[in-house]
Design a protein around this motif. Structure first.
Motif, PDB file in Angstrom:
ATOM      1  N   LEU A  89       0.744  -1.223   0.011  1.00 49.52           N
ATOM      2  CA  LEU A  89       0.018   0.096  -0.045  1.00 49.52           C
ATOM      3  C   LEU A  89       0.842   1.243   0.085  1.00 49.52           C
ATOM      4  O   LEU A  89       0.551   2.243  -0.563  1.00 49.52           O
ATOM      5  CB  LEU A  89      -1.126  -0.025   1.275  1.00 49.52           C
ATOM      6  N   ILE A  90       1.887   1.280   0.725  1.00 53.20           N
ATOM      7  CA  ILE A  90       2.811   2.410   0.728  1.00 53.20           C
ATOM      8  C   ILE A  90       4.187   1.816   0.730  1.00 53.20           C
ATOM      9  O   ILE A  90       4.319   0.838   0.895  1.00 53.20           O
ATOM     10  CB  ILE A  90       2.715   3.322   1.946  1.00 53.20           C
ATOM     11  N   PRO A  91       5.371   2.541   0.202  1.00 45.65           N
ATOM     12  CA  PRO A  91       6.624   2.149   0.327  1.00 45.65           C
ATOM     13  C   PRO A  91       7.010   1.621   1.567  1.00 45.65           C
ATOM     14  O   PRO A  91       7.042   2.836   2.382  1.00 45.65           O
ATOM     15  CB  PRO A  91       7.393   3.065  -0.458  1.00 45.65           C
ATOM     16  N   THR A  92       7.608   0.438   1.806  1.00 47.15           N
ATOM     17  CA  THR A  92       7.945   0.101   3.167  1.00 47.15           C
ATOM     18  C   THR A  92       9.301  -0.575   3.017  1.00 47.15           C
ATOM     19  O   THR A  92       9.504  -1.310   2.235  1.00 47.15           O
ATOM     20  CB  THR A  92       6.726  -0.578   3.552  1.00 47.15           C
ATOM     21  N   LEU A  93      10.035  -0.504   4.054  1.00 43.16           N
ATOM     22  CA  LEU A  93      11.212  -0.885   4.078  1.00 43.16           C
ATOM     23  C   LEU A  93      11.358  -1.713   5.557  1.00 43.16           C
ATOM     24  O   LEU A  93      10.508  -1.294   6.484  1.00 43.16           O
ATOM     25  CB  LEU A  93      12.372  -0.157   3.852  1.00 43.16           C
ATOM     26  N   ILE A  94      12.288  -2.554   5.765  1.00 37.18           N
ATOM     27  CA  ILE A  94      12.483  -3.049   7.078  1.00 37.18           C
ATOM     28  C   ILE A  94      13.805  -2.470   7.708  1.00 37.18           C
ATOM     29  O   ILE A  94      14.740  -2.661   6.960  1.00 37.18           O
ATOM     30  CB  ILE A  94      12.549  -4.598   7.113  1.00 37.18           C
ATOM     31  N   ILE A  95      13.805  -1.927   8.652  1.00 28.55           N
ATOM     32  CA  ILE A  95      14.984  -1.483   9.250  1.00 28.55           C
ATOM     33  C   ILE A  95      15.326  -2.303  10.409  1.00 28.55           C
ATOM     34  O   ILE A  95      14.576  -2.589  11.309  1.00 28.55           O
ATOM     35  CB  ILE A  95      15.140  -0.033   9.906  1.00 28.55           C
ATOM     36  N   THR A  96      16.833  -2.708  10.441  1.00 27.22           N
ATOM     37  CA  THR A  96      17.478  -3.450  11.718  1.00 27.22           C
ATOM     38  C   THR A  96      18.462  -2.329  12.488  1.00 27.22           C
ATOM     39  O   THR A  96      19.221  -2.196  11.948  1.00 27.22           O
ATOM     40  CB  THR A  96      17.867  -4.908  11.260  1.00 27.22           C
ATOM     41  N   THR A  97      18.008  -2.069  13.915  1.00 25.41           N
ATOM     42  CA  THR A  97      18.808  -1.422  14.553  1.00 25.41           C
ATOM     43  C   THR A  97      19.284  -2.182  15.650  1.00 25.41           C
ATOM     44  O   THR A  97      18.975  -3.350  15.767  1.00 25.41           O
ATOM     45  CB  THR A  97      17.792  -0.145  15.225  1.00 25.41           C
ATOM     46  N   THR A  98      19.957  -1.793  16.294  1.00 22.74           N
ATOM     47  CA  THR A  98      20.777  -2.562  17.429  1.00 22.74           C
ATOM     48  C   THR A  98      20.125  -1.879  18.821  1.00 22.74           C
ATOM     49  O   THR A  98      20.046  -0.773  18.926  1.00 22.74           O
ATOM     50  CB  THR A  98      22.210  -2.278  17.510  1.00 22.74           C
ATOM     51  N   GLY A  99      19.351  -2.640  19.611  1.00 23.72           N
ATOM     52  CA  GLY A  99      18.806  -2.245  20.555  1.00 23.72           C
ATOM     53  C   GLY A  99      19.485  -1.338  21.834  1.00 23.72           C
ATOM     54  O   GLY A  99      20.629  -1.850  21.809  1.00 23.72           O
ATOM     55  N   LYS A 100      19.002  -0.379  22.145  1.00 21.65           N
ATOM     56  CA  LYS A 100      19.849   0.754  22.973  1.00 21.65           C
ATOM     57  C   LYS A 100      20.166  -0.065  24.378  1.00 21.65           C
ATOM     58  O   LYS A 100      21.405   0.099  24.788  1.00 21.65           O
ATOM     59  CB  LYS A 100      18.974   1.732  23.324  1.00 21.65           C
ATOM     60  N   LYS A 101      19.358  -0.854  24.722  1.00 25.53           N
ATOM     61  CA  LYS A 101      19.558  -1.439  26.219  1.00 25.53           C
ATOM     62  C   LYS A 101      19.906  -2.886  26.055  1.00 25.53           C
ATOM     63  O   LYS A 101      21.114  -3.423  26.869  1.00 25.53           O
ATOM     64  CB  LYS A 101      18.351  -1.326  27.043  1.00 25.53           C
ATOM     65  N   SER A 102      19.390  -3.533  24.985  1.00 25.32           N
ATOM     66  CA  SER A 102      19.636  -5.046  25.088  1.00 25.32           C
ATOM     67  C   SER A 102      21.041  -5.111  24.102  1.00 25.32           C
ATOM     68  O   SER A 102      21.670  -6.333  24.482  1.00 25.32           O
ATOM     69  CB  SER A 102      18.424  -5.585  24.334  1.00 25.32           C
ATOM     70  N   GLY A 103      21.150  -4.492  23.261  1.00 26.34           N
ATOM     71  CA  GLY A 103      22.236  -4.663  22.352  1.00 26.34           C
ATOM     72  C   GLY A 103      22.089  -5.672  21.285  1.00 26.34           C
ATOM     73  O   GLY A 103      22.793  -6.047  20.205  1.00 26.34           O
ATOM     74  N   LEU A 104      20.731  -6.251  21.303  1.00 27.64           N
ATOM     75  CA  LEU A 104      20.374  -7.169  20.061  1.00 27.64           C
ATOM     76  C   LEU A 104      19.576  -6.538  18.765  1.00 27.64           C
ATOM     77  O   LEU A 104      19.230  -5.332  19.020  1.00 27.64           O
ATOM     78  CB  LEU A 104      19.160  -7.849  20.803  1.00 27.64           C
ATOM     79  N   PRO A 105      19.776  -6.993  17.840  1.00 27.51           N
ATOM     80  CA  PRO A 105      18.926  -6.760  16.626  1.00 27.51           C
ATOM     81  C   PRO A 105      17.517  -6.545  16.760  1.00 27.51           C
ATOM     82  O   PRO A 105      16.884  -7.398  17.290  1.00 27.51           O
ATOM     83  CB  PRO A 105      19.156  -7.938  15.453  1.00 27.51           C
ATOM     84  N   ARG A 106      16.962  -5.384  16.448  1.00 25.76           N
ATOM     85  CA  ARG A 106      15.626  -5.109  16.276  1.00 25.76           C
ATOM     86  C   ARG A 106      15.053  -4.634  15.113  1.00 25.76           C
ATOM     87  O   ARG A 106      15.781  -3.944  14.502  1.00 25.76           O
ATOM     88  CB  ARG A 106      15.087  -3.936  17.647  1.00 25.76           C
TER      89      ARG A 106
END
Length: 152
Positions: free
Chosen positions: A42-59
């Motif tokens: 429906l709209i241009p969409t991407l997936i972003i993977t960041t590093t959790g600020k507290k956990s350090g895990l991929p989000r």
């Protein structure tokens, strides 16, 4: 026609509530299709993977985006809620992220837009999803964050 209807309904409070519920489903579908199917197109969409600020895990988080040359422009509207979305805090803490678009992974560096740059990028985003104006009104206690994601 479906895209036009979604853009119209995007201003409705119930639509934002439904969107918050559907994001986990959208995230799962995007993961299973390696980013090829997101937001039902429906709209241009991407997936972003960041590093959790507290956990350090991929989000990971699906986000609507606009293009600014070879940069991706995203907004931390959080559907107009009073708080910033977690992915934006993650990006501020660690600007290196990965964008998945059309099955391709693109390393990026996020930069928070301010001043005139923010206003220019916001106009690009409003062309993609006009409801961001409504979301800003709902989130009147904060300035919604706008980021430029620059390929590394």
């Amino acid at each position: 026609m479906l895209r036009r209807l979604a853009r119209y309904l995007g201003h409705r409070t119930w639509f934002a509530r439904a969107g918050r519920v559907l994001v986990p489903l959208d995230r799962t579908v995007a993961k299973l299709t390696k980013g090829r199917v997101v937001a039902l197109g429906l709209i241009p969409t991407l997936i972003i993977t960041t590093t959790g600020k507290k956990s350090g895990l991929p989000r990971t988080q699906p986000l609507a985006y606009a293009r600014d040359g070879d940069h991706f422009v995203v907004i931390g509207s959080n559907w107009g809620q009073q708080s910033h979305p977690a992915w934006s805090a993650n990006l501020l803490a660690n600007p290196d992220a990965v964008v998945t678009l059309g099955g391709r992974e693109i390393p990026v560096r996020g930069e928070l837009a301010t001043g005139e740059q923010r206003e220019r990028l916001l106009k690009l985003l409003l062309e993609v999803w006009p409801a961001y104006t409504t979301y800003q009104q709902r989130a009147s206690n904060r300035v919604i964050r706008v980021f430029s994601l620059i390929p590394r």
